[in-house]
Design a protein around this motif. Sequence first.
Motif, PDB file in Angstrom:
ATOM      1  N   ARG A  68      13.650   5.278   3.446  1.00 27.30           N
ATOM      2  CA  ARG A  68      13.217   6.600   3.875  1.00 27.30           C
ATOM      3  C   ARG A  68      12.821   7.438   2.668  1.00 27.30           C
ATOM      4  N   ASP A  69      11.838   8.302   2.864  1.00 24.44           N
ATOM      5  CA  ASP A  69      11.586   9.292   1.817  1.00 24.44           C
ATOM      6  C   ASP A  69      12.643  10.391   1.959  1.00 24.44           C
ATOM      7  N   SER A  70      12.692  11.288   0.977  1.00 17.92           N
ATOM      8  CA  SER A  70      13.771  12.283   0.964  1.00 17.92           C
ATOM      9  C   SER A  70      13.608  13.322   2.062  1.00 17.92           C
TER      10      SER A  70
ATOM     11  N   PHE B 232       0.868  -1.180   0.000  1.00 17.71           N
ATOM     12  CA  PHE B 232       0.000   0.000   0.000  1.00 17.71           C
ATOM     13  C   PHE B 232       0.901   1.225   0.000  1.00 17.71           C
ATOM     14  N   SER B 233       0.495   2.246  -0.688  1.00 18.25           N
ATOM     15  CA  SER B 233       1.273   3.490  -0.695  1.00 18.25           C
ATOM     16  C   SER B 233       0.329   4.676  -0.741  1.00 18.25           C
ATOM     17  N   GLY B 234       0.411   5.540   0.278  1.00 21.55           N
ATOM     18  CA  GLY B 234      -0.477   6.707   0.308  1.00 21.55           C
ATOM     19  C   GLY B 234      -0.049   7.798  -0.650  1.00 21.55           C
ATOM     20  N   PHE B 235       1.281   7.975  -0.783  1.00 17.46           N
ATOM     21  CA  PHE B 235       1.799   9.108  -1.548  1.00 17.46           C
ATOM     22  C   PHE B 235       2.857   8.697  -2.575  1.00 17.46           C
ATOM     23  N   GLY B 236       3.000   7.402  -2.809  1.00 13.67           N
ATOM     24  CA  GLY B 236       3.867   6.928  -3.887  1.00 13.67           C
ATOM     25  C   GLY B 236       5.249   6.464  -3.480  1.00 13.67           C
ATOM     26  N   HIS B 237       5.664   6.727  -2.238  1.00 13.67           N
ATOM     27  CA  HIS B 237       7.030   6.330  -1.844  1.00 13.67           C
ATOM     28  C   HIS B 237       7.174   4.809  -1.765  1.00 13.67           C
ATOM     29  N   THR B 238       6.208   4.169  -1.142  1.00 14.80           N
ATOM     30  CA  THR B 238       6.281   2.705  -1.006  1.00 14.80           C
ATOM     31  C   THR B 238       6.179   2.039  -2.381  1.00 14.80           C
ATOM     32  N   THR B 239       5.435   2.660  -3.280  1.00 15.43           N
ATOM     33  CA  THR B 239       5.347   2.129  -4.652  1.00 15.43           C
ATOM     34  C   THR B 239       6.731   2.110  -5.296  1.00 15.43           C
TER      35      THR B 239
ATOM     36  N   VAL C 246       8.528   2.059   4.601  1.00 18.21           N
ATOM     37  CA  VAL C 246       9.084   3.364   4.232  1.00 18.21           C
ATOM     38  C   VAL C 246       8.568   4.391   5.235  1.00 18.21           C
ATOM     39  N   ALA C 247       9.453   5.284   5.670  1.00 18.07           N
ATOM     40  CA  ALA C 247       9.028   6.358   6.564  1.00 18.07           C
ATOM     41  C   ALA C 247       9.921   7.567   6.328  1.00 18.07           C
ATOM     42  N   THR C 248       9.685   8.613   7.102  1.00 17.24           N
ATOM     43  CA  THR C 248      10.463   9.847   6.928  1.00 17.24           C
ATOM     44  C   THR C 248      11.725   9.835   7.771  1.00 17.24           C
ATOM     45  N   HIS C 249      11.632   9.297   8.978  1.00 16.78           N
ATOM     46  CA  HIS C 249      12.734   9.417   9.926  1.00 16.78           C
ATOM     47  C   HIS C 249      13.651   8.193   9.893  1.00 16.78           C
ATOM     48  N   PRO C 250      14.938   8.384  10.295  1.00 17.55           N
ATOM     49  CA  PRO C 250      15.880   7.259  10.320  1.00 17.55           C
ATOM     50  C   PRO C 250      15.351   6.095  11.159  1.00 17.55           C
ATOM     51  N   SER C 251      14.823   6.398  12.338  1.00 18.46           N
ATOM     52  CA  SER C 251      14.092   5.353  13.052  1.00 18.46           C
ATOM     53  C   SER C 251      12.635   5.413  12.597  1.00 18.46           C
ATOM     54  N   GLY C 252      11.955   6.463  13.032  1.00 15.45           N
ATOM     55  CA  GLY C 252      10.551   6.614  12.646  1.00 15.45           C
ATOM     56  C   GLY C 252       9.668   5.499  13.183  1.00 15.45           C
ATOM     57  N   ASP C 253      10.261   4.671  14.071  1.00 11.44           N
ATOM     58  CA  ASP C 253       9.566   3.498  14.624  1.00 11.44           C
ATOM     59  C   ASP C 253       9.207   2.482  13.537  1.00 11.44           C
TER      60      ASP C 253
ATOM     61  N   PRO D 231       3.941   1.684   4.190  1.00  6.95           N
ATOM     62  CA  PRO D 231       4.594   2.802   4.864  1.00  6.95           C
ATOM     63  C   PRO D 231       4.340   2.723   6.366  1.00  6.95           C
ATOM     64  N   THR D 232       5.251   3.287   7.134  1.00 11.38           N
ATOM     65  CA  THR D 232       5.025   3.401   8.578  1.00 11.38           C
ATOM     66  C   THR D 232       4.206   4.650   8.836  1.00 11.38           C
ATOM     67  N   TYR D 233       3.018   4.427   9.379  1.00 12.90           N
ATOM     68  CA  TYR D 233       2.157   5.545   9.788  1.00 12.90           C
ATOM     69  C   TYR D 233       1.936   5.404  11.292  1.00 12.90           C
ATOM     70  N   MET D 234       2.288   6.429  12.019  1.00 13.24           N
ATOM     71  CA  MET D 234       2.115   6.446  13.480  1.00 13.24           C
ATOM     72  C   MET D 234       2.679   5.180  14.128  1.00 13.24           C
ATOM     73  N   GLY D 235       3.883   4.806  13.678  1.00 17.91           N
ATOM     74  CA  GLY D 235       4.597   3.712  14.319  1.00 17.91           C
ATOM     75  C   GLY D 235       4.077   2.323  14.021  1.00 17.91           C
ATOM     76  N   SER D 236       3.329   2.179  12.947  1.00 16.48           N
ATOM     77  CA  SER D 236       2.914   0.832  12.547  1.00 16.48           C
ATOM     78  C   SER D 236       2.623   0.836  11.045  1.00 16.48           C
TER      79      SER D 236
HETATM   80  C1  LIG Z   1      -0.643   9.439   8.983  1.00 17.50           C
HETATM   81  C2  LIG Z   1       0.856   9.412   8.811  1.00 17.50           C
HETATM   82  C3  LIG Z   1       1.639   8.922   9.834  1.00 17.50           C
HETATM   83  C4  LIG Z   1       3.042   8.857   9.694  1.00 17.50           C
HETATM   84  N1  LIG Z   1       3.788   8.330  10.697  1.00 17.50           N
HETATM   85  C5  LIG Z   1       5.123   8.262  10.573  1.00 17.50           C
HETATM   86  C6  LIG Z   1       5.919   7.650  11.584  1.00 17.50           C
HETATM   87  O1  LIG Z   1       5.432   7.110  12.571  1.00 17.50           O
HETATM   88  N2  LIG Z   1       7.269   7.662  11.427  1.00 17.50           N
HETATM   89  C7  LIG Z   1       7.871   8.248  10.337  1.00 17.50           C
HETATM   90  O2  LIG Z   1       9.091   8.282  10.273  1.00 17.50           O
HETATM   91  N3  LIG Z   1       7.127   8.768   9.314  1.00 17.50           N
HETATM   92  C8  LIG Z   1       5.788   8.764   9.404  1.00 17.50           C
HETATM   93  N4  LIG Z   1       5.025   9.267   8.386  1.00 17.50           N
HETATM   94  C9  LIG Z   1       5.674   9.627   7.125  1.00 17.50           C
HETATM   95  C10 LIG Z   1       5.507   8.499   6.083  1.00 17.50           C
HETATM   96  O3  LIG Z   1       5.917   7.252   6.602  1.00 17.50           O
HETATM   97  C11 LIG Z   1       6.342   8.828   4.848  1.00 17.50           C
HETATM   98  O4  LIG Z   1       5.899  10.036   4.283  1.00 17.50           O
HETATM   99  C12 LIG Z   1       6.315   7.730   3.814  1.00 17.50           C
HETATM  100  O5  LIG Z   1       7.273   8.041   2.820  1.00 17.50           O
HETATM  101  C13 LIG Z   1       4.944   7.598   3.173  1.00 17.50           C
HETATM  102  O6  LIG Z   1       4.978   6.548   2.224  1.00 17.50           O
HETATM  103  P1  LIG Z   1       3.862   6.433   1.102  1.00 17.50           P
HETATM  104  O7  LIG Z   1       4.054   7.598   0.149  1.00 17.50           O
HETATM  105  O8  LIG Z   1       4.110   5.147   0.421  1.00 17.50           O
HETATM  106  O9  LIG Z   1       2.531   6.507   1.796  1.00 17.50           O
HETATM  107  C14 LIG Z   1       3.651   9.335   8.505  1.00 17.50           C
HETATM  108  C15 LIG Z   1       2.839   9.823   7.473  1.00 17.50           C
HETATM  109  C16 LIG Z   1       1.466   9.865   7.609  1.00 17.50           C
HETATM  110  C17 LIG Z   1       0.603  10.368   6.469  1.00 17.50           C
END
Ligand SMILES: Cc1cc2nc3c(=O)[nH]c(=O)nc-3n(C[C@H](O)[C@H](O)[C@H](O)COP(=O)(O)O)c2cc1C
Length: 181
Positions: free
Chosen positions: A149-151, A11-18, A94-101, A58-63
């Motif tokens: 990680r995204d950029s 699944f990818s909300g914004f294309g990064h995981t794709t 995929v997430a934004t932070h180096p850990s990002g959980d 993608p990791t959203y809110m630590g899961s």
């Molecule tokens: C609702 C939401 C929660 C997120 N939670 C985290 C998080 O827990 N840790 C993190 O590092 N990034 C978090 N992010 C950032 C996304 O993981 C990051 O933008 C990722 O590249 C999104 O991938 P996607 O484009 O495939 O959806 C969050 C983004 C959203 C929209």
Amino acid sequence: MTQAPICIAYFSGFGHTTQIAKALATDMGQVRLVDVDGITAEDWAALDAAPTLVFGAPTYMGSTAAKFGLFLEEAAERWMEQAWQDKLAAGFTVATHPSGDKLAALQRLSVFAAQMGMIWVGQTAIGAPVFPERAGLNTDGSWLGLMARDSGQDDGKVMSQDLETARIFGRRIRAATERWG
Ligand SMILES: Cc1cc2nc3c(=O)[nH]c(=O)nc-3n(C[C@H](O)[C@H](O)[C@H](O)COP(=O)(O)O)c2cc1C
């Protein structure tokens, strides 16, 4: 259509995981990408038939993102009869932070695989600082699965080095499928 031995369900909300899913698929040979947001009966049949399934969210809110969780819960219909038992499984996030959980997301994917009786395939890539010449490889140091990680620039891109790590992990999963799948 010939049945692909490897399916990547993501699944990818914004294309990064794709982007990571496509990089993983690069050297995998025959592979089917299944976007679980709009999964079809044909996709489910392909997942049921493939010896190897790769899970990406993608990791959203630590899961794992909720829409991927929905897919896992729908797949759980197959838990009682252990229909996916002995398939190989691997995962990425995929997430934004180096850990990002991100570890919590990979743990969810691997626990799901364990509940389904699947055999988990981890990463083998070791980069810097152990091998300084391999800077950029597996930068987050994750062996349970691939962490990318995204950029962080809001430009829709992932870290370019993670694309290469994904290609290497894809080759690892292909080799595992050829050996045990
Ligand atoms: C609702 C939401 C929660 C997120 N939670 C985290 C998080 O827990 N840790 C993190 O590092 N990034 C978090 N992010 C950032 C996304 O993981 C990051 O933008 C990722 O590249 C999104 O991938 P996607 O484009 O495939 O959806 C969050 C983004 C959203 C929209």
